[in-house]
Motif scaffolding. Structure first.
Motif, PDB file in Angstrom:
ATOM      1  N   UNK A 160      54.420  33.617  66.056  1.00 20.32           N
ATOM      2  CA  UNK A 160      53.997  32.938  67.287  1.00 20.32           C
ATOM      3  C   UNK A 160      53.275  33.880  68.246  1.00 20.32           C
ATOM      4  N   UNK A 161      53.005  35.129  67.795  1.00 15.53           N
ATOM      5  CA  UNK A 161      52.246  36.076  68.611  1.00 15.53           C
ATOM      6  C   UNK A 161      50.828  36.160  68.053  1.00 15.53           C
ATOM      7  N   UNK A 162      49.849  35.793  68.894  1.00 14.90           N
ATOM      8  CA  UNK A 162      48.442  35.823  68.481  1.00 14.90           C
ATOM      9  C   UNK A 162      47.736  36.933  69.255  1.00 14.90           C
ATOM     10  N   UNK A 163      46.884  37.709  68.559  1.00 13.37           N
ATOM     11  CA  UNK A 163      46.228  38.820  69.242  1.00 13.37           C
ATOM     12  C   UNK A 163      44.765  38.950  68.843  1.00 13.37           C
ATOM     13  N   UNK A 164      44.000  39.543  69.761  1.00 10.75           N
ATOM     14  CA  UNK A 164      42.597  39.837  69.461  1.00 10.75           C
ATOM     15  C   UNK A 164      42.241  41.164  70.115  1.00 10.75           C
ATOM     16  N   UNK A 165      41.698  42.062  69.303  1.00 14.26           N
ATOM     17  CA  UNK A 165      41.263  43.367  69.825  1.00 14.26           C
ATOM     18  C   UNK A 165      39.750  43.476  69.691  1.00 14.26           C
ATOM     19  N   UNK A 166      39.078  43.773  70.799  1.00 14.37           N
ATOM     20  CA  UNK A 166      37.617  43.981  70.769  1.00 14.37           C
ATOM     21  C   UNK A 166      37.318  45.261  71.543  1.00 14.37           C
ATOM     22  N   UNK A 167      36.027  45.581  71.689  1.00 14.89           N
ATOM     23  CA  UNK A 167      35.621  46.769  72.470  1.00 14.89           C
ATOM     24  C   UNK A 167      36.030  46.625  73.930  1.00 14.89           C
ATOM     25  N   UNK A 168      36.092  45.365  74.397  1.00 13.79           N
ATOM     26  CA  UNK A 168      36.440  45.129  75.813  1.00 13.79           C
ATOM     27  C   UNK A 168      37.933  45.337  76.078  1.00 13.79           C
ATOM     28  N   UNK A 169      38.757  45.222  75.028  1.00 11.53           N
ATOM     29  CA  UNK A 169      40.200  45.393  75.225  1.00 11.53           C
ATOM     30  C   UNK A 169      41.017  44.468  74.346  1.00 11.53           C
TER      31      UNK A 169
END
Length: 491
Positions: A160-169
């Motif tokens: 139930x934990x969704x994540x997204x990592x990009x250059x912005x953070x």
């Protein structure tokens, strides 16, 4: 009721059809609820149409029903990381969440009471409805597939934990049925996520996180203060404790409950209700974990002595109503653990009690008070079984924290007050006294050698774990409550 029917129509929840021969029909009914704010004032009057899912038959109108929700330890870990990183915490809620789930099975339902339609028609459900056994699963599948389109991934350690990592953070979203916490350091990405979810579902933006699953969260420059004061005060009024008598400890010193003490309760349902509520109260109140663990063992046949123990916990809560967890903004993001076992502490079956707690810097994020499955023949064996349990939780927390962006490259210190247990973990000894816990030995030694944990000896007076395994005198209880950063008011 009109609002609910409008939402059902807008979602195209059903088609009106004549019932095909051989098909069964599920009933439905209206449920009414008054929703209140954390201060007790009325927020709104709510009507919900629910299907009578208890009449469904497996393999005919439902298959799998399991749907993941966030673990409470994940919620606390996320809050502790956000507090230390000074991230903003936002909260959103999905209106009529279950109505978004798509049904794969053929389900027919009687028309809702109050809706005037032809007498021979039934509702052929296209969307999930509250009360259907598969509704939570259908909703979670719909939400997951929707958020994946925006480039998010589900954590393998908490679905139930969704994540997204990009250059912005980084952006993190934690979902508990239809409530969600959103945090991270990419504020433009968070706004994009909110806009995207509002296009896909009917959302309610609740602004900054303040009240989530009965937890009241107060923000300050010093950190986060998390309490369940409203929940606790409702519990006290439910138990009828209006007198002003309070006690200083949740468990009487050296008191042991037994299955046959006192007289049987004539109506055990109040006892069961109170204990069930106390179990939920341990989400922010580790100081009552051991006491609640004890009274939970007698739910099937509670007696007067057990009820007296519950009343004592409630009187303790009355004097510490605003106690809650404090997650400091200055806390270093370093995980450490304490563990202990109360050997043969139960006078009835002589089983031991495992207790452990994990701190992320100074923030308490996970703890447990649990009776062991087997009788231990020595205090070392009891402690070693506790060590195996703690290692399992430690591995999971390290993996979860890595997903939350916390470095776990160094070994996690684990503090234990039993020298023999530490010796067995470090040395390859197997003999008659350890062969029945050989699997635990191999498991702990493997992770010790691979650098996941490091064992340290701690003196009994510095052992934070005592509060989870035994009854304590007043002064010791107060010291441990202070050391675990349980405070009554945010600084």
């Amino acid at each position: 009721m009109k609002e609910e029917l409008d939402a059902l129509t807008k979602n195209h929840t059903w088609d009106l059809v004549t019932l095909p021969p051989g098909q069964s029909v599920v009933g439905c009914k209206w449920i009414y609820k008054i929703k209140t704010r954390s201060d007790g004032s009325v927020e709104r009057y709510k009507a919900r149409l629910v299907a009578k899912g208890f009449t469904q038959e497996y393999g005919i109108d439902y298959e799998e029903t399991f749907a993941p929700v966030a673990r409470i330890s994940s919620v606390r870990a996320l809050l502790a990381v956000a507090a230390a990183r000074k991230w903003d915490l936002f909260q959103m809620d999905v209106k009529n969440a279950f109505l978004n789930g798509d049904l794969s099975e053929e389900v027919y339902m009687q028309p809702p009471p109050g809706l005037s339609i032809e007498s021979n028609k039934v509702c052929h459900l296209r969307r999930a409805l509250y009360g259907l056994k598969q509704a939570p699963r259908a909703w979670f599948a719909k939400f997951s597939s929707t958020i994946f389109r925006l480039g998010y991934t589900a954590s393998p350690y908490d679905s139930a934990l969704f994540l997204r990592r990009t250059d912005k953070g980084t952006i993190l979203l934690l979902l508990y049925v239809d409530d969600m916490i959103i945090t991270g350091d990419d504020l433009s990405g968070i706004q994009e996520l909110k806009d995207f979810l509002s296009q896909q579902f009917e959302m309610k933006d609740l602004g900054h996180l303040s009240y989530f699953l009965g937890l009241e969260i107060t923000h300050s420059t010093y950190g986060l203060y998390i309490t369940q004061a409203k929940y606790a005060s409702n519990l006290l009024s439910q138990a009828g404790l209006t007198d002003s008598k309070t006690v200083d400890t949740p468990v009487e010193l050296n008191a042991h409950l037994t299955p046959l003490g006192g007289k049987p309760l004539s109506n055990p349902s109040l006892y069961r209700r109170l204990v069930g509520s106390l179990v939920y109260l341990t989400v922010t109140r580790p100081d009552i974990s051991y006491a609640v663990h004890q009274v939970s063992q007698y739910l099937s046949a509670p007696r007067s002595t057990h009820y007296a123990a519950v009343l004592r916990i409630l009187r303790y809560l009355k004097g510490t109503l605003f106690h809650g967890l404090f997650y400091s903004a200055q806390s270093p993001l370093v995980l450490r653990a304490f563990l202990d076992a109360d050997w043969a502490g139960d006078p009835t079956d002589r089983r031991s009690t495992t207790g452990y707690c994990f701190l992320l810097g100074s923030s308490l994020i996970s703890w447990r008070s649990k009776k062991q499955t087997f009788v231990a023949c020595s205090s070392t064996e009891a402690e070693y079984r506790a060590l195996a349990d703690t290692t399992s939780e430690l591995l999971w927390l390290r993996w979860l924290l890595k997903d939350l962006g916390v470095s776990t490259s160094s070994a996690t210190p684990l503090y234990c007050d039993n020298q023999s247990a530490i010796h067995i973990a470090h040395n390859d000894v197997f003999h008659e006294r350890t062969k029945h816990i050989e699997i635990d030995c191999h498991f702990i030694r493997y992770h010790l050698l691979h650098g996941a944990l490091k064992l340290f000896s701690v003196s009994s007076k510095d052992q934070l774990e005592d509060i989870f395994t035994k009854s304590l005198p007043k002064r010791r209880t107060r010291d441990l409550v202070d050391n675990l950063k349980l405070v009554s008011h945010p600084p």
